[in-house]
Each structure stands twice: as structure tokens, then as C-alpha cells.
Design a protein around this motif. Structure first.
Motif, PDB file in Angstrom:
ATOM      1  N   SER A  19       0.795  -1.271  -0.177  1.00  9.83           N
ATOM      2  CA  SER A  19      -0.054  -0.075   0.014  1.00  9.83           C
ATOM      3  C   SER A  19       0.795   1.438   0.049  1.00  9.83           C
ATOM      4  O   SER A  19       0.594   2.312  -0.838  1.00  9.83           O
ATOM      5  CB  SER A  19      -1.012   0.033   1.369  1.00  9.83           C
ATOM      6  N   PHE A  20       1.876   1.462   0.700  1.00  8.14           N
ATOM      7  CA  PHE A  20       2.721   2.443   0.732  1.00  8.14           C
ATOM      8  C   PHE A  20       3.398   2.852  -0.495  1.00  8.14           C
ATOM      9  O   PHE A  20       3.500   3.744  -0.801  1.00  8.14           O
ATOM     10  CB  PHE A  20       3.873   2.086   1.848  1.00  8.14           C
ATOM     11  N   ARG A  21       3.862   1.531  -1.224  1.00  7.37           N
ATOM     12  CA  ARG A  21       4.549   1.713  -2.584  1.00  7.37           C
ATOM     13  C   ARG A  21       3.591   2.189  -3.591  1.00  7.37           C
ATOM     14  O   ARG A  21       3.695   3.059  -4.487  1.00  7.37           O
ATOM     15  CB  ARG A  21       5.301   0.545  -3.012  1.00  7.37           C
ATOM     16  N   GLU A  22       2.455   1.702  -3.543  1.00  9.71           N
ATOM     17  CA  GLU A  22       1.370   2.202  -4.450  1.00  9.71           C
ATOM     18  C   GLU A  22       0.919   3.464  -4.369  1.00  9.71           C
ATOM     19  O   GLU A  22       0.731   4.364  -5.193  1.00  9.71           O
ATOM     20  CB  GLU A  22      -0.053   1.205  -4.343  1.00  9.71           C
ATOM     21  N   THR A  23       0.915   4.053  -2.945  1.00  6.05           N
ATOM     22  CA  THR A  23       0.366   5.579  -2.838  1.00  6.05           C
ATOM     23  C   THR A  23       1.696   6.398  -3.048  1.00  6.05           C
ATOM     24  O   THR A  23       1.484   7.439  -3.885  1.00  6.05           O
ATOM     25  CB  THR A  23       0.212   5.466  -1.347  1.00  6.05           C
ATOM     26  N   GLU A  24       2.917   5.925  -2.913  1.00  5.51           N
ATOM     27  CA  GLU A  24       4.202   6.605  -3.505  1.00  5.51           C
ATOM     28  C   GLU A  24       4.022   7.042  -5.062  1.00  5.51           C
ATOM     29  O   GLU A  24       4.386   7.936  -5.422  1.00  5.51           O
ATOM     30  CB  GLU A  24       5.269   5.982  -3.096  1.00  5.51           C
ATOM     31  N   ALA A  25       3.714   5.780  -5.539  1.00  3.05           N
ATOM     32  CA  ALA A  25       3.939   5.769  -7.004  1.00  3.05           C
ATOM     33  C   ALA A  25       2.605   6.710  -7.486  1.00  3.05           C
ATOM     34  O   ALA A  25       2.687   7.448  -8.571  1.00  3.05           O
ATOM     35  CB  ALA A  25       3.508   4.393  -7.746  1.00  3.05           C
ATOM     36  N   ALA A  26       1.466   6.827  -7.130  1.00  2.91           N
ATOM     37  CA  ALA A  26       0.378   7.420  -7.506  1.00  2.91           C
ATOM     38  C   ALA A  26       0.300   8.688  -6.966  1.00  2.91           C
ATOM     39  O   ALA A  26      -0.172   9.623  -7.805  1.00  2.91           O
ATOM     40  CB  ALA A  26      -0.975   6.812  -7.209  1.00  2.91           C
ATOM     41  N   GLN A  27       0.798   9.085  -5.575  1.00  2.00           N
ATOM     42  CA  GLN A  27       0.415  10.436  -5.393  1.00  2.00           C
ATOM     43  C   GLN A  27       1.813  10.876  -4.686  1.00  2.00           C
ATOM     44  O   GLN A  27       1.823  12.323  -4.275  1.00  2.00           O
ATOM     45  CB  GLN A  27      -0.345  10.248  -4.134  1.00  2.00           C
ATOM     46  N   GLY A  28       3.119  10.430  -4.605  1.00  2.00           N
ATOM     47  CA  GLY A  28       4.004  11.109  -4.214  1.00  2.00           C
ATOM     48  C   GLY A  28       4.572  10.314  -2.729  1.00  2.00           C
ATOM     49  O   GLY A  28       3.546   9.987  -2.206  1.00  2.00           O
ATOM     50  N   ILE A  29       5.734  10.848  -2.495  1.00  2.69           N
ATOM     51  CA  ILE A  29       6.479  10.177  -1.240  1.00  2.69           C
ATOM     52  C   ILE A  29       5.645  10.648  -0.018  1.00  2.69           C
ATOM     53  O   ILE A  29       5.486  10.239   1.000  1.00  2.69           O
ATOM     54  CB  ILE A  29       7.847  10.300  -1.311  1.00  2.69           C
ATOM     55  N   SER A  30       5.348  12.039  -0.006  1.00  4.09           N
ATOM     56  CA  SER A  30       4.469  12.756   1.081  1.00  4.09           C
ATOM     57  C   SER A  30       3.351  12.060   1.355  1.00  4.09           C
ATOM     58  O   SER A  30       2.988  12.013   2.465  1.00  4.09           O
ATOM     59  CB  SER A  30       4.377  14.225   0.966  1.00  4.09           C
ATOM     60  N   ALA A  31       2.385  11.962   0.346  1.00  2.00           N
ATOM     61  CA  ALA A  31       1.452  11.089   0.496  1.00  2.00           C
ATOM     62  C   ALA A  31       1.320   9.790   1.329  1.00  2.00           C
ATOM     63  O   ALA A  31       0.533   9.596   2.005  1.00  2.00           O
ATOM     64  CB  ALA A  31       0.437  11.059  -0.748  1.00  2.00           C
ATOM     65  N   ALA A  32       2.530   9.103   0.753  1.00  2.00           N
ATOM     66  CA  ALA A  32       2.711   7.704   1.362  1.00  2.00           C
ATOM     67  C   ALA A  32       3.205   7.712   2.831  1.00  2.00           C
ATOM     68  O   ALA A  32       2.617   7.033   3.672  1.00  2.00           O
ATOM     69  CB  ALA A  32       4.045   7.162   0.439  1.00  2.00           C
ATOM     70  N   THR A  33       3.955   8.797   3.321  1.00  2.00           N
ATOM     71  CA  THR A  33       4.285   9.062   4.721  1.00  2.00           C
ATOM     72  C   THR A  33       3.008   9.397   5.457  1.00  2.00           C
ATOM     73  O   THR A  33       2.762   8.984   6.519  1.00  2.00           O
ATOM     74  CB  THR A  33       5.336   9.934   4.829  1.00  2.00           C
TER      75      THR A  33
END
Length: 536
Positions: A117-131
Motif C-alpha cells: 500500500s505504501f509503494r502504491e501510494t508513493e507511485a500514484a501520489q508521491g512520497i509525502s502522501a505515502a508517509t
């Protein structure tokens, strides 16, 4: 509820089986709403909770969203019942925390699902959204106990070096004397080897090791090596993170350390990252496992002004400036992380062998067996500037001791130990004081004296108040300066100011080049020796 050890829960709470079934349903509803599980996981999760609490049936009526209490209240019901049925042997905070993590581990996705889920969010919305999402999960799973964090005492203090941040930490629970005594009887830990090891993920915990069933970590690659990223359960500042090595290897500052720090802010440009020093006294509390601390917070040090500008003929893109700060801080910045890495490492290597005996700075001493003992190291921290440049603050440290200062020459001196005697680590270096929880009640007592409690003051002078005994000399000084006729609010305000001022003094005691003409001249001499000259 059993009579013994009621202190951890609500002594008036009557727990019934129906209460527990309702709490289970409320927890399942909460977990679904917060995204800890999906709708496909509801029946499975409910059944796992029923199994834990030795129940065969769930309630038949669905719960309504408006009737869902706060998570701590739901868990309080479940944990109190767990004590009733023998899931924990005693109803103390430590044992309740062990069951708390066990319960929340049942309503949390598996580590691989969280990583995906972290990697999918990072790919779709960027690292800030993932954190953002990962931090929310760490809070919603009760790994970060926000109910306890909210109890921390926090204030700011203006000093000649800018505004310092002061906290009295109440988020990290303290064991009672009985638990401390029992923990001493346990064998040394073998698994996990420490609280930073990757094997903590999912671990049930024990009396001398916290449960971590609700801990999740994200794998990273730094300098071509395997590392992990997680949040601290005690969040001393916003999104307080820990980055730790895949293996249980000791901290050792090298060129590779700086490379890892630069790699991290390359991947997480919205976070800073720093390392504690790697020597006793000036290092962190855990030197046996290589790790860093990171997060999304602007510390007082970052806002401190740069004093003078220096350049090096070989590192043309690098700007260096000493910082106006109680400790000795050199700030280097560049658009080139490669050149900045070379400059930072060369400065570090030069500091490791630098001595200035007249300032008590000696790079080495000789041990009893004739071995050479190093004393100079650094506390480095790295961030990205708004324009994308890389910036590193190198804080010069020395861990020598002397007869006058057996705990450390460049450490909090003994007259400060009534407030802070622990190591001055990375967080304090950056201007955030982490003071022990005991101070909350102790400062309340001192405020009462300043507000006219003459009986308490007499008892302190007679040594009849053990918790205030370490403050006796300071109390006399405060009474001399402010008297004993203050209003309660004014007394508390004065104490906050005094504590903040002493924290700034402690940081100054840890500085190797003092903020004096002599100290700053010696700092500039060191920079000249390293090839840096003042820029025009």
C-alpha cells in the motif's frame, strides 16, 4: 474486577460478556472505518477477536457509527476483561500495554500488505502522501499512543540563540518498582536483540520488552544496503521516525553514514534525518544497533542564523557557515550531494584528529592497557532546502571526562543534573529538550513554594521531601530571586522560563568551541586548517 492492581483501569467499571461483545463489534467497525481492514476482512477479524477473548458468539445487532466510543475506551473494556479471564497476570500498565498491542495486531494488515500500500501510494501520489498514510496507520493502530502523547507538557523559551522547545515527556510509560524488580530477574534478551531489530515486527513482548504486534516497517535501500523505516511510538516531534539497519550492527560514523543520510533525503525530501554520535556520553541511548532519526519538523537549530561564510578551493559548490548556536555547528550546503558528501567527510576526518588542549579538546587519550581511545566525533543531520539543495549540519562533539566533570566535560554539568543528566542526543542538539516525566510533579511542588507554601519549603530544607531534594539548591536560588509571594500562574510561568534558560545553558556546556571570542577564534582556526577561508 479483581481488587489488586486496579490502578491501570477504571476501578468502577463492571465488565460483562455483553460489554465485551459490543466492544469487539465497535473495534471491528473502527478498524474498517480507519482503513486498517477492508470489508472483506470483517468476519475474519471479528472471529479472531472472539477467539482471543474465549467467546463463541458475536452480538447480533449492528453498531451505529454515532455510538462508537474513542479507541482507548474500547480497548480499556477489552483489556480489563482480558485481565479477568487471565490473558494478563496483573492489571498494571505494562501488562495492559502488552495485551493492547496483541489486540490491535489482530485488526491490522499483514506487513507485506502495508508495504504494498505504501509503494502504491508513493507511485500514484508521491512520497509525502505515502508517509501521510503510513503515519495515520501508525496512529490508528494505536502503535503511536496519541492519548499519552497529548499528556506531554510543552512550551517554548526565547534565548539568545532563538526560541528553544521544551517538553516534559509523559508518553513513555514508566514501570512500577515491582515490575522493575521482576524484569531484573529475567535473563538478558536474545530475541529480539534490541528494540530496533527488525524482528520486533509482530513480537508479543514481555515484561522487559514492549509488544510490537501493531508495528509495521517499510524497507529502504540506503547506500546500496537494506534499511527499514518506521515511526517512533513516542513521537517527540511531528512524524518522529526511526531508520534502522537490517542487521544488528553497532553505530559507527563513517563516510557511508553521510551517504546514507543523503540517500534518505533524496528519497524523502520532505523529511530531515540525523544520526546520534557514535561515542558514549555524547551518543544516543542505543549504540548497539545502527540507526537514524528523521521526521517532518522544523527545529530551532534549523532556524538559527549563520554567522560567517567560508569557501574551500576544492569544493566550489559548497557553502560553509558556523551557526549561532550553543553547541558548535558547521552548516554546509550545495546543489551537488556528491561534492557535499566529500566536503562533509573530509571535515569529519579532520575533526577526529583535532586537539586544542587549552580548550580541553583532546582527540585521543591512552587507556589502561595502552590502547588509543578516540574522543572526537560528530552529530550530523541532513535536510533539503526549498530550492532542492542539500544541507548538512555537522555538530562537533567530544566525550572526554575529568575529575571536575566525571560525567563529561562537554556534557550537562552536575549542577544541571536535577533537571537533565542524560546524554545530549540528536533531538536535544537541535533545540528540543526531552525532560523526564518526574519533573511535572516536581515543578508543581516548587511552584507551590514560590506561591507561599512555607510548610513545604521547610520540609524541603529538612530533607523530608525526597522528590524535591535534588532541587534544594535551585529552590533556594529561586526563593532568593523571586520570593514566596507569587500567584500560582506566575510561579509556573517563571519556572518554565527558568527551565528553558537552563536547557540553553546545558547545550552551551556541551559545545566544544564556546560562544566566546576565544572559542570562535579557535573554531575559525580549525576551519582554516581544513582549507576553508572566509569568503568576501
Amino acid at each position: 474486577m479483581k481488587e489488586q492492581d486496579k490502578q491501570a483501569g477504571n476501578p468502577n467499571q463492571q465488565i460483562t460478556v455483553d460489554n465485551v461483545k459490543l466492544a469487539i463489534e465497535q473495534l471491528v467497525f473502527y478498524s474498517t472505518k480507519q482503513g486498517l481492514i477492508t470489508s472483506y476482512d470483517i468476519d475474519y477479524t471479528r472471529n479472531r477477536l472472539l477467539e482471543l477473548f474465549q467467546l463463541d458468539e458475536a452480538i447480533q445487532d449492528p453498531v451505529e457509527e454515532g455510538a462508537i466510543p474513542a479507541l482507548p475506551l474500547i480497548l480499556n473494556t477489552l483489556i480489563s476483561y482480558g485481565y479477568e479471564i487471565g490473558l494478563i497476570p496483573e492489571n498494571t500498565v505494562t501488562y495492559r500495554d502488552l495485551l493492547d498491542a496483541r489486540i490491535m495486531g489482530l485488526v491490522l494488515a499483514r506487513p507485506s500488505e502495508v508495504i504494498r500500500s505504501f509503494r502504491e501510494t508513493e507511485a500514484a501520489q508521491g512520497i509525502s502522501a505515502a508517509t501521510d498514510s503510513f503515519y495515520k496507520l501508525s496512529v490508528d493502530s494505536n502503535y503511536i499512543r496519541m492519548d499519552r502523547v497529548a499528556e506531554n507538557v510543552y512550551w517554548r523559551k526565547d534565548t539568545p540563540f532563538g526560541e528553544m522547545e521544551i517538553t516534559i515527556n509523559l508518553s513513555k510509560p514508566e514501570k512500577n518498582p515491582k515490575e522493575i524488580a521482576a524484569a531484573k530477574l529475567l535473563p538478558p534478551p536474545i530475541y529480539p536483540k534490541c528494540q530496533l531489530c527488525r524482528e520486533n515486527v509482530g513480537y508479543a513482548g514481555r515484561l522487559n520488552h514492549p509488544a510490537r504486534q501493531n508495528l509495521r516497517v517499510i524497507p529502504l535501500t540506503l547506500n546500496g544496503e537494506s534499511w527499514f523505516f518506521q515511526y517512533s511510538p513516542y513521537v517527540y516531534y511531528n512524524e518522529h521516525s526511526i531508520v534502522f539497519h537490517h542487521d544488528h550492527v553497532p553505530m559507527k560514523l563513517t563516510r557511508s553514514t553521510f551517504k546514507r543520510l543523503f540517500d534518505f533525503v533524496g528519497q524523502f525530501p520532505h523529511y530531515f534525518i540525523g544520526s546520534n554520535a557514535d561515542l558514549p556520553i555524547v551518543g544516543g541511548s542505543i549504540l548497539t544497533h545502527d540507526h537514524f532519526q528523521a521526521g517532518r519538523h522544523v527545529f530551532p537549530l534549523e532556524k538559527a542564523p549563520e554567522v560567517k561564510a567560508f569557501k574551500h578551493p576544492r569544493y566550489t559548490s559548497v557553502n560553509l557557515s558556523p551557526v549561532k548556536w550553543p553547541l558548535s555547528v558547521l552548516r554546509l550546503s550545495s546543489s551537488s550531494p556528491e561534492e557535499l558528501l566529500d566536503a562533509a567527510n573530509e571535515l569529519y576526518e579532520a575533526w577526529k584528529i583535532y586537539s586544542k588542549p587549552e580548550l580541553d579538546i583532546l582527540a585521543f587519550s591512552t587507556g589502561q592497557g595502552g590502547e588509543r581511545i578516540p574522543h572526537n566525533t560528530v552529530t550530523p543531520l541532513v535536510r533539503r532546502r526549498p530550492n532542492g539543495d542539500y544541507e548538512i549540519d555537522i555538530v562537533l562533539r567530544n566525550n572526554r571526562t575529568s575529575e571536575e566533570h566525571p560525567e563529561g566535560i562537554f556534557h550537562a554539568h552536575r549542577e544541571m543534573h536535577h533537571l537533565k543528566k542524560e546524554n545530549i542526543g540528536l533531538i536535544e542538539v537541535m533545540g528540543l529538550a526531552i525532560l523526564p516525566g518526574r519533573l511535572k510533579q516536581e515543578l508543581t511542588g516548587i511552584a507551590q513554594i514560590l506561591a507561599g507554601d512555607h510548610n513545604l519549603y521547610t520540609q524541603v530544607k529538612e530533607g523530608a521531601v525526597p522528590e524535591l531534594a535534588t532541587h534544594a539548591a535551585w529552590i533556594d536560588e529561586l526563593v532568593h530571586n523571586y520570593g514566596t509571594g507569587l500567584e500560582s500562574g506566575k510561579a509556573e510561568e517563571i519556572l518554565r522560563e527558568e527551565v528553558g534558560g537552563k536547557f540553553a545553558e546545558i547545550l552551551g556546556q556541551a559545545g566544544v568551541f564556546k560562544q566566546t571570542d576565544e572559542g570562535q577564534e579557535a573554531l575559525h582556526e580549525f576551519l582554516n586548517r581544513c582549507g576553508y577561508k572566509k569568503s568576501s
